[in-house]
Design a protein around this motif. Structure first.
Motif, PDB file in Angstrom:
ATOM      1  N   ASN A   5       0.832  -1.212   0.000  1.00 23.44           N
ATOM      2  CA  ASN A   5       0.000   0.000   0.000  1.00 23.44           C
ATOM      3  C   ASN A   5       0.863   1.256   0.000  1.00 23.44           C
ATOM      4  OD1 ASN A   5      -2.470  -1.175  -0.126  1.00 23.44           O
ATOM      5  ND2 ASN A   5      -3.001  -0.909   2.022  1.00 23.44           N
ATOM      6  N   LYS A  37       2.039   1.781  -3.375  1.00 24.81           N
ATOM      7  CA  LYS A  37       0.948   2.138  -4.286  1.00 24.81           C
ATOM      8  C   LYS A  37       0.540   3.601  -4.149  1.00 24.81           C
ATOM      9  CE  LYS A  37      -2.560  -0.675  -3.561  1.00 24.81           C
ATOM     10  NZ  LYS A  37      -3.625  -1.677  -3.598  1.00 24.81           N
ATOM     11  N   TYR A  38       0.501   4.090  -2.909  1.00 22.85           N
ATOM     12  CA  TYR A  38      -0.116   5.400  -2.691  1.00 22.85           C
ATOM     13  C   TYR A  38       0.879   6.545  -2.478  1.00 22.85           C
ATOM     14  CZ  TYR A  38      -4.212   2.479  -2.423  1.00 22.85           C
ATOM     15  OH  TYR A  38      -5.187   1.575  -2.737  1.00 22.85           O
ATOM     16  N   ASN A  51       4.286   6.431   5.361  1.00 28.96           N
ATOM     17  CA  ASN A  51       4.555   6.903   3.990  1.00 28.96           C
ATOM     18  C   ASN A  51       3.943   8.272   3.737  1.00 28.96           C
ATOM     19  OD1 ASN A  51       2.017   5.277   3.987  1.00 28.96           O
ATOM     20  ND2 ASN A  51       1.902   6.007   1.908  1.00 28.96           N
ATOM     21  N   ILE A  87      -4.483  10.215   4.021  1.00 29.52           N
ATOM     22  CA  ILE A  87      -5.850   9.678   3.952  1.00 29.52           C
ATOM     23  C   ILE A  87      -6.729  10.736   4.635  1.00 29.52           C
ATOM     24  CG2 ILE A  87      -7.434   7.816   4.597  1.00 29.52           C
ATOM     25  CD1 ILE A  87      -5.079   5.922   4.751  1.00 29.52           C
ATOM     26  N   TYR A 107     -13.813  -1.154   1.044  1.00 29.80           N
ATOM     27  CA  TYR A 107     -13.774   0.311   1.054  1.00 29.80           C
ATOM     28  C   TYR A 107     -12.473   0.811   0.419  1.00 29.80           C
ATOM     29  CZ  TYR A 107     -14.169   5.148   2.128  1.00 29.80           C
ATOM     30  OH  TYR A 107     -14.244   6.517   1.975  1.00 29.80           O
ATOM     31  N   ARG A 108     -12.584   1.736  -0.519  1.00 29.28           N
ATOM     32  CA  ARG A 108     -11.414   2.363  -1.126  1.00 29.28           C
ATOM     33  C   ARG A 108     -11.617   3.869  -1.076  1.00 29.28           C
ATOM     34  NH1 ARG A 108      -9.192   0.342  -6.374  1.00 29.28           N
ATOM     35  NH2 ARG A 108      -7.286   0.557  -5.176  1.00 29.28           N
ATOM     36  N   VAL A 109     -10.591   4.582  -0.640  1.00 29.13           N
ATOM     37  CA  VAL A 109     -10.717   6.040  -0.573  1.00 29.13           C
ATOM     38  C   VAL A 109     -10.835   6.562  -2.005  1.00 29.13           C
ATOM     39  CG1 VAL A 109      -9.531   8.164   0.098  1.00 29.13           C
ATOM     40  CG2 VAL A 109      -9.359   6.128   1.551  1.00 29.13           C
ATOM     41  N   HIS A 156     -10.092   8.320  -5.159  1.00 26.06           N
ATOM     42  CA  HIS A 156      -8.946   9.073  -5.697  1.00 26.06           C
ATOM     43  C   HIS A 156      -9.400   9.695  -7.008  1.00 26.06           C
ATOM     44  CE1 HIS A 156      -5.882   7.325  -3.042  1.00 26.06           C
ATOM     45  NE2 HIS A 156      -6.633   6.248  -3.080  1.00 26.06           N
ATOM     46  N   GLY A 206      -6.199  -2.840  -6.911  1.00 32.07           N
ATOM     47  CA  GLY A 206      -6.524  -3.153  -5.513  1.00 32.07           C
ATOM     48  C   GLY A 206      -7.962  -3.609  -5.391  1.00 32.07           C
ATOM     49  N   THR A 207      -8.256  -4.179  -4.225  1.00 33.79           N
ATOM     50  CA  THR A 207      -9.579  -4.786  -4.037  1.00 33.79           C
ATOM     51  C   THR A 207     -10.366  -4.127  -2.905  1.00 33.79           C
ATOM     52  OG1 THR A 207      -8.668  -6.341  -2.445  1.00 33.79           O
ATOM     53  CG2 THR A 207      -8.689  -7.038  -4.764  1.00 33.79           C
ATOM     54  N   GLY A 208      -9.695  -3.309  -2.099  1.00 33.00           N
ATOM     55  CA  GLY A 208     -10.367  -2.753  -0.918  1.00 33.00           C
ATOM     56  C   GLY A 208     -10.477  -3.789   0.200  1.00 33.00           C
ATOM     57  N   GLY A 256      -7.432  -5.384   1.351  1.00 38.69           N
ATOM     58  CA  GLY A 256      -6.100  -5.528   1.946  1.00 38.69           C
ATOM     59  C   GLY A 256      -6.064  -5.202   3.438  1.00 38.69           C
ATOM     60  N   LEU A 257      -6.620  -4.042   3.814  1.00 37.67           N
ATOM     61  CA  LEU A 257      -6.533  -3.638   5.225  1.00 37.67           C
ATOM     62  C   LEU A 257      -7.483  -4.435   6.107  1.00 37.67           C
ATOM     63  CD1 LEU A 257      -6.009   0.224   4.941  1.00 37.67           C
ATOM     64  CD2 LEU A 257      -4.338  -1.519   5.588  1.00 37.67           C
TER      65      LEU A 257
HETATM   66  P1  ADP Z   1      -6.852  -1.233  -1.665  1.00 40.62           P
HETATM   67  O1  ADP Z   1      -6.978  -2.516  -2.386  1.00 40.62           O
HETATM   68  O2  ADP Z   1      -7.718  -0.140  -2.213  1.00 40.62           O
HETATM   69  O3  ADP Z   1      -5.429  -0.791  -1.506  1.00 40.62           O
HETATM   70  P2  ADP Z   1      -6.926  -1.447   1.226  1.00 40.62           P
HETATM   71  O4  ADP Z   1      -7.940  -2.092   2.097  1.00 40.62           O
HETATM   72  O5  ADP Z   1      -5.531  -1.970   1.287  1.00 40.62           O
HETATM   73  O6  ADP Z   1      -7.500  -1.522  -0.240  1.00 40.62           O
HETATM   74  O7  ADP Z   1      -6.886   0.113   1.555  1.00 40.62           O
HETATM   75  C1  ADP Z   1      -8.093   0.864   1.635  1.00 40.62           C
HETATM   76  C2  ADP Z   1      -7.845   2.306   1.196  1.00 40.62           C
HETATM   77  O8  ADP Z   1      -7.019   2.976   2.164  1.00 40.62           O
HETATM   78  C3  ADP Z   1      -7.100   2.438  -0.127  1.00 40.62           C
HETATM   79  O9  ADP Z   1      -8.006   2.490  -1.204  1.00 40.62           O
HETATM   80  C4  ADP Z   1      -6.303   3.730   0.029  1.00 40.62           C
HETATM   81  O10 ADP Z   1      -7.048   4.832  -0.423  1.00 40.62           O
HETATM   82  C5  ADP Z   1      -6.120   3.883   1.532  1.00 40.62           C
HETATM   83  N1  ADP Z   1      -4.727   3.518   1.937  1.00 40.62           N
HETATM   84  C6  ADP Z   1      -4.330   2.327   2.422  1.00 40.62           C
HETATM   85  N2  ADP Z   1      -3.044   2.329   2.732  1.00 40.62           N
HETATM   86  C7  ADP Z   1      -2.580   3.571   2.442  1.00 40.62           C
HETATM   87  C8  ADP Z   1      -1.296   4.209   2.537  1.00 40.62           C
HETATM   88  N3  ADP Z   1      -0.226   3.560   3.011  1.00 40.62           N
HETATM   89  N4  ADP Z   1      -1.205   5.499   2.153  1.00 40.62           N
HETATM   90  C9  ADP Z   1      -2.286   6.176   1.706  1.00 40.62           C
HETATM   91  N5  ADP Z   1      -3.520   5.630   1.575  1.00 40.62           N
HETATM   92  C10 ADP Z   1      -3.669   4.344   1.937  1.00 40.62           C
END
Ligand code: ADP
Length: 269
Positions: A161, A164-165, A199, A203, A216-218, A220, A228-230, A232-233
């Motif tokens: 992540n 990616k971000y 990083n 958010i 859930y995905r923020v 963008h 991504g799948t939303g 991961g976290l």
């Molecule tokens: P995704 O597959 O979208 O990465 P996650 O569950 O891993 O799904 O993360 C959810 C959302 O949290 C992401 O869509 C992203 O917008 C935000 N996010 C996660 N990790 C970070 C990070 N390290 N820096 C900035 N934004 C993050």
């Protein structure tokens, strides 16, 4: 009088039983609703890449040039990858949620020796994206009793992540340290090992609470550009729980910080 009192007692018991049954029915209805909502979200999420693949195949058939065909093939590949990632993440989440016994935590992990191998698969991507990686891992950290596979997955998701971000030219910091006092995660005071992935990406405060929700995905400017799948976290949160740890997120002043705190010697389940 005695007879009336007996009848009153019976009526009151029946009313209590009725209330308890009603509460159970309501709880079951709520659970059923949750299951229905989850199924409809999953179906929608699984259908999206397949619909995109169908569209790309249709466009591929009538593509006027090699360049266009190449582009539609790339879209097909990307959507296939997304579908596979979704299914794998869903299966992993389901496995974790149904794992009543928890993970066996019995492997000795020497973080200063092990962490470079966790970072290794990301190095070329970090370099390609011109991001700057710092590692702050003291050589004298005490050993951690945990599980390489599952802790590795937690760190890989967090580092992935961060890659990616984080925009080009910005920083990613992986740090670890030992805290002498335990949190509320261990019954007796004992050292806690903290691992932090920080990083340079923000958010928004309004979205911070939702990042652990499944799917859930923020939003963008182009949310799918990073892939991504939303999930991961949501996976990371479940895994940290199984590792008997605590996961925290903070985001301010242009930095996002995920901190995992683990008991150096977890409880034997
Ligand atoms: P995704 O597959 O979208 O990465 P996650 O569950 O891993 O799904 O993360 C959810 C959302 O949290 C992401 O869509 C992203 O917008 C935000 N996010 C996660 N990790 C970070 C990070 N390290 N820096 C900035 N934004 C993050």
């Amino acid at each position: 009088v005695q007879q009336v009192a007996n009848q009153c007692a019976i009526a009151m018991r029946q009313a209590r039983l009725y209330q308890a049954a009603q509460a159970q029915v309501q709880a079951l209805e709520a659970l059923n609703q949750l299951k229905d909502d989850f199924l409809s979200t999953v179906s929608h999420e699984l259908r999206t890449p397949v619909s995109n693949m169908k569209m790309a195949i249709q466009m591929l058939k009538i593509a006027p040039s090699i360049e266009r065909r190449q582009r539609y093939l790339e879209i097909l590949q990307m959507e296939c990858t997304r579908e596979i990632e979704l299914i794998n993440d869903l299966l992993d989440l389901q496995r974790l949620e149904s794992q009543a016994d928890g993970i066996a935590l019995e492997e000795t992990i020497l973080l200063p020796d092990w962490l470079p191998s966790v970072i290794e698969p990301f190095r070329s991507r970090i370099q390609e994206r011109q991001q700057i990686l710092h590692m702050d891992v003291p050589a004298d950290l005490p050993p951690l009793i945990s599980d390489h596979t599952n802790l590795g997955r937690v760190l890989a998701e967090l580092i992935n992540n961060a890659c990616k971000y984080t925009p080009a030219g910005h920083q990613i910091i992986l740090s670890t340290w030992c805290e002498s006092e335990s949190l509320a995660i261990a019954p007796t005071p004992q050292p806690v090992i903290a691992l932090r992935v920080r990083n340079q990406a923000n958010i928004p405060a309004a979205q911070l609470d939702r990042v652990f929700e499944k799917f859930y995905r923020v939003p963008h400017a182009d949310p799918w550009q990073q892939g991504g799948t939303g999930l991961g976290l949501a996976l990371v949160q479940k895994l940290v729980e199984q590792l008997q740890g605590v996961l925290q997120v903070e985001s301010n002043n242009g930095w996002t910080t995920f901190t995992v705190q683990l008991p150096a010697q977890p409880q034997i389940l």
